[in-house]
Design a protein around this motif. Structure first.
Motif, mmCIF file in Angstrom:
data_model
loop_
_atom_site.group_PDB
_atom_site.id
_atom_site.type_symbol
_atom_site.label_atom_id
_atom_site.label_comp_id
_atom_site.label_asym_id
_atom_site.label_seq_id
_atom_site.Cartn_x
_atom_site.Cartn_y
_atom_site.Cartn_z
ATOM 1 N N GLY A 146 59.276 56.025 91.622
ATOM 2 C CA GLY A 146 59.311 54.584 91.777
ATOM 3 C C GLY A 146 57.952 53.927 91.630
ATOM 4 N N ARG A 147 56.912 54.723 91.401
ATOM 5 C CA ARG A 147 55.571 54.185 91.207
ATOM 6 C C ARG A 147 55.329 53.920 89.725
ATOM 7 N NH1 ARG A 147 51.304 57.099 92.232
ATOM 8 N NH2 ARG A 147 50.117 55.302 92.868
ATOM 9 N N LYS A 148 54.391 53.031 89.425
ATOM 10 C CA LYS A 148 54.030 52.732 88.037
ATOM 11 C C LYS A 148 53.268 53.903 87.429
ATOM 12 C CE LYS A 148 53.623 47.736 88.160
ATOM 13 N NZ LYS A 148 52.719 46.601 87.955
ATOM 14 N N GLY A 149 53.569 54.161 86.161
ATOM 15 C CA GLY A 149 52.823 55.161 85.409
ATOM 16 C C GLY A 149 53.392 56.554 85.536
ATOM 17 N N PRO A 150 52.835 57.468 84.770
ATOM 18 C CA PRO A 150 53.400 58.808 84.682
ATOM 19 C C PRO A 150 52.941 59.802 85.757
ATOM 20 C CG PRO A 150 51.595 58.606 83.126
ATOM 21 C CD PRO A 150 51.774 57.248 83.773
ATOM 22 N N PHE A 151 51.960 59.443 86.554
ATOM 23 C CA PHE A 151 51.300 60.451 87.385
ATOM 24 C C PHE A 151 51.969 60.666 88.740
ATOM 25 C CE2 PHE A 151 48.082 58.646 84.513
ATOM 26 C CZ PHE A 151 47.893 59.771 83.731
ATOM 27 N N ILE A 152 52.189 61.937 89.048
ATOM 28 C CA ILE A 152 52.780 62.387 90.309
ATOM 29 C C ILE A 152 51.696 63.191 91.032
ATOM 30 C CG2 ILE A 152 54.662 63.677 91.388
ATOM 31 C CD1 ILE A 152 55.620 61.389 89.511
ATOM 32 N N TYR A 153 51.375 62.812 92.267
ATOM 33 C CA TYR A 153 50.298 63.455 93.007
ATOM 34 C C TYR A 153 50.791 64.657 93.805
ATOM 35 C CZ TYR A 153 48.087 58.928 92.103
ATOM 36 O OH TYR A 153 47.592 57.800 91.512
ATOM 37 N N GLY A 154 49.927 65.648 93.904
ATOM 38 C CA GLY A 154 50.223 66.823 94.705
ATOM 39 C C GLY A 154 48.946 67.434 95.239
ATOM 40 N N ILE A 155 49.122 68.378 96.153
ATOM 41 C CA ILE A 155 47.983 69.077 96.735
ATOM 42 C C ILE A 155 48.421 70.480 97.126
ATOM 43 C CG2 ILE A 155 48.451 68.139 99.045
ATOM 44 C CD1 ILE A 155 45.360 68.122 99.473
ATOM 45 N N ASN A 156 47.556 71.435 96.914
ATOM 46 C CA ASN A 156 47.803 72.805 97.329
ATOM 47 C C ASN A 156 48.008 72.810 98.849
ATOM 48 O OD1 ASN A 156 47.518 75.503 98.155
ATOM 49 N ND2 ASN A 156 46.035 75.958 96.548
ATOM 50 N N ASN B 217 49.503 52.737 98.773
ATOM 51 C CA ASN B 217 50.126 52.750 97.439
ATOM 52 C C ASN B 217 50.137 54.136 96.803
ATOM 53 O OD1 ASN B 217 50.692 49.931 97.367
ATOM 54 N ND2 ASN B 217 48.516 49.586 96.965
ATOM 55 N N LEU B 218 50.246 55.155 97.637
ATOM 56 C CA LEU B 218 50.285 56.526 97.155
ATOM 57 C C LEU B 218 51.711 57.080 97.137
ATOM 58 C CD1 LEU B 218 47.165 57.825 99.069
ATOM 59 C CD2 LEU B 218 47.314 57.121 96.674
ATOM 60 N N ARG B 219 52.601 56.295 97.673
ATOM 61 C CA ARG B 219 54.007 56.702 97.704
ATOM 62 C C ARG B 219 54.860 55.445 97.716
ATOM 63 N NH1 ARG B 219 56.564 61.371 101.510
ATOM 64 N NH2 ARG B 219 58.556 61.412 100.439
ATOM 65 N N PHE B 220 55.999 55.541 97.069
ATOM 66 C CA PHE B 220 56.934 54.427 96.993
ATOM 67 C C PHE B 220 57.753 54.377 98.268
ATOM 68 C CE2 PHE B 220 61.131 52.780 95.604
ATOM 69 C CZ PHE B 220 60.717 51.519 95.214
ATOM 70 N N ARG B 221 57.989 53.185 98.784
ATOM 71 C CA ARG B 221 58.828 53.047 99.971
ATOM 72 C C ARG B 221 60.273 53.251 99.565
ATOM 73 N NH1 ARG B 221 57.655 50.776 104.657
ATOM 74 N NH2 ARG B 221 55.958 49.539 103.821
ATOM 75 N N ALA B 222 60.902 54.266 100.131
ATOM 76 C CA ALA B 222 62.304 54.577 99.795
ATOM 77 C C ALA B 222 63.260 53.724 100.603
ATOM 78 C CB ALA B 222 62.580 56.050 100.039
ATOM 79 N N ARG C 185 57.514 57.821 76.051
ATOM 80 C CA ARG C 185 58.199 56.520 76.041
ATOM 81 C C ARG C 185 57.226 55.452 76.507
ATOM 82 N NH1 ARG C 185 62.028 58.911 80.680
ATOM 83 N NH2 ARG C 185 62.089 60.457 79.061
ATOM 84 N N GLU C 186 57.720 54.220 76.605
ATOM 85 C CA GLU C 186 56.867 53.124 77.062
ATOM 86 C C GLU C 186 56.398 53.365 78.500
ATOM 87 O OE1 GLU C 186 57.993 49.036 76.376
ATOM 88 O OE2 GLU C 186 59.324 49.683 74.756
ATOM 89 N N PHE C 187 55.244 52.828 78.810
ATOM 90 C CA PHE C 187 54.707 52.865 80.166
ATOM 91 C C PHE C 187 55.703 52.180 81.104
ATOM 92 C CE2 PHE C 187 52.265 51.168 83.699
ATOM 93 C CZ PHE C 187 51.408 52.198 84.007
ATOM 94 N N GLY C 188 55.961 52.796 82.237
ATOM 95 C CA GLY C 188 56.901 52.215 83.194
ATOM 96 C C GLY C 188 56.861 52.955 84.515
#
Length: 142
Positions: free
Chosen positions: A104-114, A137-142, A96-99
């Motif tokens: 709640g962050r912009k773009g499709p990428f979700i960060y993780g770590i082992n 800016n690595l996490r959205f303020r809930a 779909r369109e970029f959003g």
């Protein structure tokens, strides 16, 4: 989103993912990268920033209005030659369109770590650590 703009977004994303790792591991990480789509699927890994960016771009970006909306990027390990080995996984949502993504962050990428890489002296569940991620800016303020 235009392809060139999305490519630049990927470059910024990989820089943010390194910072995400540094905050969780409590150490400076190399900018040398290695990437592989889902380790359980096998396949070869890709090395070098430009190669990694191109791999993500060709797999996630279909057209200006067709971008996969949920892509996990996780730091899997640090290789013996000090490369940050990233595992990627595209969720099964339709492009779909970029959003905004589900975080709640912009773009499709979700960060993780082992979790084995996380410095045991850091309480990643604390309010202070959460605020540190928000400030960077690595996490959205809930």
């Amino acid at each position: 989103m235009k392809k060139v703009a999305f490519k630049n977004f990927i470059i910024n994303t990989l820089s943010e993912l390194r910072l995400y790792g540094e905050l969780h591991m409590n150490k400076k990480l190399s900018d040398k990268l290695e990437f592989q789509w889902g380790f359980h699927q096998g396949g070869n890994s890709i090395q070098g920033l430009q190669n990694v960016v191109e791999e993500i771009l060709t797999s996630v970006y279909i057209s200006e209005n067709q971008i996969y909306p949920c892509v996990d990027l996780s730091i899997h390990k640090i290789t013996p030659d000090n490369r940050m080995l990233i595992s990627g996984r595209i969720a099964s949502y339709e492009p779909r369109e970029f959003g905004l993504n589900w975080t709640g962050r912009k773009g499709p990428f979700i960060y993780g770590i082992n979790e084995k890489l996380i410095d045991k002296s850091i309480d990643i569940h604390s309010k202070e650590f959460h605020e540190l991620l928000v400030q960077n800016n690595l996490r959205f303020r809930a």
